[in-house]
Design a protein around this motif. Structure first.
Motif, mmCIF file in Angstrom:
data_model
loop_
_atom_site.group_PDB
_atom_site.id
_atom_site.type_symbol
_atom_site.label_atom_id
_atom_site.label_comp_id
_atom_site.label_asym_id
_atom_site.label_seq_id
_atom_site.Cartn_x
_atom_site.Cartn_y
_atom_site.Cartn_z
ATOM 1 N N ASN A 1 -1.114 22.308 -53.174
ATOM 2 C CA ASN A 1 -0.273 21.379 -52.455
ATOM 3 C C ASN A 1 -1.015 20.894 -51.033
ATOM 4 O OD1 ASN A 1 2.262 22.284 -53.191
ATOM 5 N ND2 ASN A 1 1.512 24.263 -53.492
ATOM 6 N N THR A 2 -2.356 21.255 -50.588
ATOM 7 C CA THR A 2 -2.835 20.804 -49.316
ATOM 8 C C THR A 2 -2.817 19.166 -49.786
ATOM 9 O OG1 THR A 2 -3.723 23.066 -48.358
ATOM 10 C CG2 THR A 2 -4.489 20.352 -47.666
ATOM 11 N N ILE B 1 2.588 10.603 -47.706
ATOM 12 C CA ILE B 1 4.149 11.634 -47.886
ATOM 13 C C ILE B 1 2.905 13.072 -48.287
ATOM 14 C CG2 ILE B 1 4.813 12.147 -50.522
ATOM 15 C CD1 ILE B 1 6.136 9.537 -49.048
ATOM 16 N N ARG B 2 2.353 13.663 -48.569
ATOM 17 C CA ARG B 2 0.942 14.603 -48.261
ATOM 18 C C ARG B 2 1.424 15.108 -46.474
ATOM 19 N NH1 ARG B 2 -3.095 11.749 -51.326
ATOM 20 N NH2 ARG B 2 -4.340 12.045 -49.251
ATOM 21 N N TRP B 3 1.633 16.593 -46.924
ATOM 22 C CA TRP B 3 2.033 17.462 -45.188
ATOM 23 C C TRP B 3 1.141 17.183 -44.443
ATOM 24 C CZ3 TRP B 3 -0.393 20.587 -43.031
ATOM 25 C CH2 TRP B 3 -1.536 22.011 -43.898
ATOM 26 N N THR B 4 -0.357 16.696 -44.714
ATOM 27 C CA THR B 4 -1.157 16.510 -43.903
ATOM 28 C C THR B 4 -1.048 15.127 -43.328
ATOM 29 O OG1 THR B 4 -2.592 16.018 -45.912
ATOM 30 C CG2 THR B 4 -3.275 18.181 -45.082
ATOM 31 N N GLY B 5 -0.616 14.385 -44.282
ATOM 32 C CA GLY B 5 -0.342 12.638 -43.617
ATOM 33 C C GLY B 5 0.160 13.298 -42.929
ATOM 34 N N VAL B 6 1.272 13.472 -43.192
ATOM 35 C CA VAL B 6 2.758 13.939 -42.142
ATOM 36 C C VAL B 6 2.602 13.848 -40.504
ATOM 37 C CG1 VAL B 6 4.937 14.619 -42.728
ATOM 38 C CG2 VAL B 6 4.163 13.869 -44.587
ATOM 39 N N MET B 7 2.097 15.044 -40.988
ATOM 40 C CA MET B 7 1.269 15.847 -39.919
ATOM 41 C C MET B 7 0.757 15.617 -38.860
ATOM 42 S SD MET B 7 -0.234 19.607 -39.458
ATOM 43 C CE MET B 7 -1.691 19.461 -39.865
ATOM 44 N N GLN B 8 -0.254 14.602 -39.644
ATOM 45 C CA GLN B 8 -1.109 13.369 -38.832
ATOM 46 C C GLN B 8 0.187 11.851 -37.928
ATOM 47 O OE1 GLN B 8 -5.221 12.246 -38.248
ATOM 48 N NE2 GLN B 8 -3.830 12.131 -36.401
ATOM 49 N N GLU B 9 0.554 11.669 -38.975
ATOM 50 C CA GLU B 9 1.418 10.825 -38.499
ATOM 51 C C GLU B 9 2.244 11.405 -36.667
ATOM 52 O OE1 GLU B 9 3.677 7.401 -37.508
ATOM 53 O OE2 GLU B 9 1.768 7.676 -38.282
ATOM 54 N N LYS B 10 2.787 12.863 -37.292
ATOM 55 C CA LYS B 10 3.956 12.987 -35.974
ATOM 56 C C LYS B 10 2.961 13.979 -34.865
ATOM 57 C CE LYS B 10 7.586 15.289 -34.990
ATOM 58 N NZ LYS B 10 9.165 14.534 -34.860
ATOM 59 N N LEU B 11 2.061 14.286 -35.309
ATOM 60 C CA LEU B 11 1.098 14.578 -34.127
ATOM 61 C C LEU B 11 0.147 12.950 -33.340
ATOM 62 C CD1 LEU B 11 -1.618 17.468 -35.850
ATOM 63 C CD2 LEU B 11 0.812 17.712 -33.914
ATOM 64 N N GLY C 1 -8.248 19.956 -49.417
ATOM 65 C CA GLY C 1 -7.023 20.776 -50.404
ATOM 66 C C GLY C 1 -7.758 20.733 -51.823
ATOM 67 N N LEU C 2 -7.892 22.068 -52.721
ATOM 68 C CA LEU C 2 -8.764 21.489 -53.657
ATOM 69 C C LEU C 2 -8.037 21.466 -54.781
ATOM 70 C CD1 LEU C 2 -10.686 20.572 -55.536
ATOM 71 C CD2 LEU C 2 -11.882 23.101 -55.136
ATOM 72 N N ASP D 1 -10.791 22.023 -33.708
ATOM 73 C CA ASP D 1 -10.261 22.248 -32.434
ATOM 74 C C ASP D 1 -8.796 23.532 -32.565
ATOM 75 O OD1 ASP D 1 -10.282 21.611 -29.737
ATOM 76 O OD2 ASP D 1 -10.449 19.406 -30.940
ATOM 77 N N VAL D 2 -8.955 23.840 -34.373
ATOM 78 C CA VAL D 2 -8.069 24.243 -35.286
ATOM 79 C C VAL D 2 -8.135 23.955 -36.732
ATOM 80 C CG1 VAL D 2 -5.169 25.114 -35.651
ATOM 81 C CG2 VAL D 2 -6.076 23.662 -33.220
ATOM 82 N N LEU D 3 -7.883 25.355 -37.095
ATOM 83 C CA LEU D 3 -8.474 25.471 -38.960
ATOM 84 C C LEU D 3 -6.995 25.636 -39.001
ATOM 85 C CD1 LEU D 3 -9.444 25.916 -41.557
ATOM 86 C CD2 LEU D 3 -10.110 27.816 -40.911
ATOM 87 N N ILE D 4 -6.352 25.250 -40.131
ATOM 88 C CA ILE D 4 -5.177 26.031 -40.898
ATOM 89 C C ILE D 4 -5.744 26.472 -42.133
ATOM 90 C CG2 ILE D 4 -2.787 25.101 -41.767
ATOM 91 C CD1 ILE D 4 -2.672 23.593 -39.794
ATOM 92 N N LEU D 5 -5.450 27.745 -42.618
ATOM 93 C CA LEU D 5 -5.730 28.184 -44.117
ATOM 94 C C LEU D 5 -4.076 28.583 -44.497
ATOM 95 C CD1 LEU D 5 -8.409 30.838 -42.635
ATOM 96 C CD2 LEU D 5 -8.688 28.616 -43.680
ATOM 97 N N MET D 6 -4.222 27.311 -46.007
ATOM 98 C CA MET D 6 -3.415 27.592 -46.682
ATOM 99 C C MET D 6 -4.040 28.235 -47.713
ATOM 100 S SD MET D 6 0.790 25.633 -46.714
ATOM 101 C CE MET D 6 0.113 24.486 -48.191
#
Length: 216
Positions: free
Chosen positions: A13-14, A29-39, A49-50, A82-87
């Motif tokens: 999902n990552t 489309i991926r949430w990481t890409g969406v987040m990058q665009e938003k930030l 992701g794996l 700076d930040v680690l997101i673990l999902m």
């Protein structure tokens, strides 16, 4: 001003698995890409992701999926962070691992503790534990049933247990189920809309919790 570096460590999902095409969603489309665009340009979002990755369990069918084994070299490779997101946790629910929800949460705790000890941080460790949206019951009678087995009930317990883990470890928590649910294809992956919603919501979460830029 240096960019904030956000590393997203997760599973399919990552990575961005599209259950309809059995391929990968495009980067935007991926949430990481969406987040990058938003930030925006003040941030660098690193996608790690794996498909099939677990917290700590060694998969007897596929090599290299144990998150605990790869986390340290991954963080050291991408530091300073700076930040680690673990999902993680969806794959830990597979019937073949015979893990309880508490076992899975304890696996997440090991990842958090390891990350906190590593000298990869720009400042103090900042870790956001994300509980994935639960696997839907329909998964157990879908084409994914042979891979996942009985898994949905266990998955539903993770959010509460992860929240307790985050509190105990002194890090932050986010429940993905507060804004998304798994798709209506295999019932264990995000669809395009889910990626969009999650990416935007996590961007808001990051700005709220870690929004101050560090100095150059």
């Amino acid at each position: 001003m240096q960019k904030k570096r956000i590393l997203c460590f997760g599973d399919s999902n990552t990575w961005g698995y599209d259950a309809r095409t059995k391929d990968r969603f495009p980067e935007e489309i991926r949430w990481t890409g969406v987040m990058q665009e938003k930030l925006g340009s003040d941030y660098t979002v690193i996608e790690e992701g794996l498909c099939g990755r677990t917290t700590v369990f060694e998969d007897p069918l596929v090599d290299g999926l144990r998150g605990l084994t790869y986390l340290s070299p991954c963080l050291r490779s991408h530091g300073r962070l700076d930040v680690l997101i673990l999902m993680l946790g969806t794959n830990d629910c597979k019937e073949r691992f015979s893990a309880t929800g508490q076992n899975i949460a304890d696996g997440m705790k090991r990842l958090v503790c390891l990350a906190q000890e590593l000298e990869v941080w720009e400042e103090a460790p900042k870790i956001l534990v994300v509980a994935p949206a639960p696997i839907r019951k329909e998964c157990e009678s879908s084409f994914a049933a042979g891979e996942m087995g009985i898994c949905s009930e266990k998955s539903e317990k993770l959010a509460k247990l992860y929240q307790e883990c985050a509190k105990e470890c002194g890090c932050h928590f986010f429940d993905a189920a507060s804004c998304v649910q798994m798709n209506s294809v295999d019932y264990m992956h995000l669809d395009e809309e889910g990626h969009s919603v999650l990416g935007n919501r996590l961007a808001e979460e990051l700005k709220e919790r870690y929004g101050n830029h560090r100095s150059s």
